[in-house]
Design an enzyme around this catalytic site. Sequence first.
Site, PDB file in Angstrom:
ATOM      1  N   ASP A  35       2.389  -0.724  -2.897  1.00 41.98           N
ATOM      2  CA  ASP A  35       2.417  -2.216  -3.097  1.00 41.98           C
ATOM      3  C   ASP A  35       2.928  -2.298  -4.440  1.00 41.98           C
ATOM      4  O   ASP A  35       2.268  -3.043  -5.418  1.00 41.98           O
ATOM      5  CB  ASP A  35       0.934  -2.568  -3.428  1.00 41.98           C
ATOM      6  CG  ASP A  35      -0.102  -1.885  -2.011  1.00 41.98           C
ATOM      7  OD1 ASP A  35       0.462  -2.196  -1.039  1.00 41.98           O
ATOM      8  OD2 ASP A  35      -1.275  -1.729  -2.085  1.00 41.98           O
ATOM      9  N   GLU A 209       0.085 -10.927   4.449  1.00 41.75           N
ATOM     10  CA  GLU A 209      -0.524 -10.519   3.342  1.00 41.75           C
ATOM     11  C   GLU A 209       0.583 -10.500   2.156  1.00 41.75           C
ATOM     12  O   GLU A 209       1.635 -10.716   2.358  1.00 41.75           O
ATOM     13  CB  GLU A 209      -1.422  -9.452   3.492  1.00 41.75           C
ATOM     14  CG  GLU A 209      -0.822  -8.078   3.904  1.00 41.75           C
ATOM     15  CD  GLU A 209      -1.699  -6.949   4.276  1.00 41.75           C
ATOM     16  OE1 GLU A 209      -2.896  -7.139   3.831  1.00 41.75           O
ATOM     17  OE2 GLU A 209      -1.417  -5.757   4.517  1.00 41.75           O
TER      18      GLU A 209
END
Length: 448
Positions: A35, A209
Amino acid sequence: MLNRRLPYILGALACLCGGAAQAQNPIVTNQFTADPTARAFNGRVYVYPSHDIRATPGHGRAGWFVMEDYHVFSSANLTEWTDHGVIVTQNKVPWVKPDSYSMWAPDCMFRNGKYYFYFPTTPRDTTISKGFTVGVAVSDKPTGPFVPQPLPIKGVRGIDPNVFIDKDGQAYLYWSQGNIYGAKLKENMLELASEPKTLGELPTKGLKEGPYLFERNGTYYLTYPHVENKTERLEYATSTSPLGLFTVKGVIMDESPTGCWTNHHSLLEFKNQWYLFYHHNDLSPAFDKNRSVRIDSLFFKPDGSIQKVIPTLRGVGLTDAKQKIQLDRYSRLSSSGANIAFLDTANKFQGWKTVFANNQGWVQYNGVAFGKQALKTVTLRTMAAAGATVQLRADGATGPVLAQVTVPKGSQWQEIKAPLSAFKPGTHTLVVSSKTNTPVEIDWVKFE
Ligand code: FUB
């Protein structure tokens, strides 16, 4: 005296923090990283990733994401990275459910002399939120120490915070929970200044997301992972304003061909080149919740659309010929006679090796910076049970032979040094091939 010693002290500190990070993909090989949000502060790139760890009894849920803390990594050239160590850890945040191991995808933003680190996790008090919410920790430096706020941001339910500051100074927070949401942030960067808005023009089928919003030439690009088919791919939509309306434009990166379910990214322009930071489970091929950060170059077409990024192992930047060149992070590999394997399948953090099966095998590694001053030798970390001959060329089949190296037979790794028969100053492609019909393995090569 201190001035002369400072580089050594700084070098030692970097080592203490475990600076096993490099130019190729993945960029960090001594721990899992996922991420990635990349930011440039004062001419240096900072990567704020999540930190996947393995579940152990009593620590996290087996088979799921297990994330206890965050590190930050920085680089001046995208090729040499420093790990600055832990900047925020779950049990030092006053409102976090202890031992929840849910420190998911973060972001960091600079405003008015302070660095604001945004992170999603689960609160102890379920009246705040039954699931994830977003907290902020504040620092005077991009590397911390970051001091967590006593409570999370009011009104935010979800994960994957992303912050954008527009040209007029208005800051926005984006996050996700099935859909993607956006709201204005107050000047203090700690509170919402408007009701959350669902950015509803995005695809309605399949999870979305990990929003990442940026502006380029007056266009606002909202980029996000989306499950169009089976796993996440990176897509983008554009708008003339930060909260939409958005128009879906296309795909930045296709689904992983090897099935890593998540992808999560950020984009950064640094020294006139755009880069895509994303992740893949390179160091954990059998378990896709232990991921690793990668970087590849990204290009815009003249009409402002984004050219699809094809993932590479080679990554970005030049590799100094005097450093260990990890051929297994290749630019091209022969279709037969060569493959890549882990050095130690029981400890994948050791990295990879190139295995040549026969004389059909070759590997090409682009962007080796040989410099101006003639180099005289090459060293190979290599192993060949029956012995072998390996040839190194610059610039492909027609380029000069730099060295022909005889590898003595042996079943242990050996460092074999050989003289160079030619030297070409500047930056070149390196092609390494086997000239023997018996197997030979190479861990790295380096020139002196
Ligand atoms: O890392 C945990 C979660 O997986 C992130 O928050 C998502 O974006 C996905 O990458």
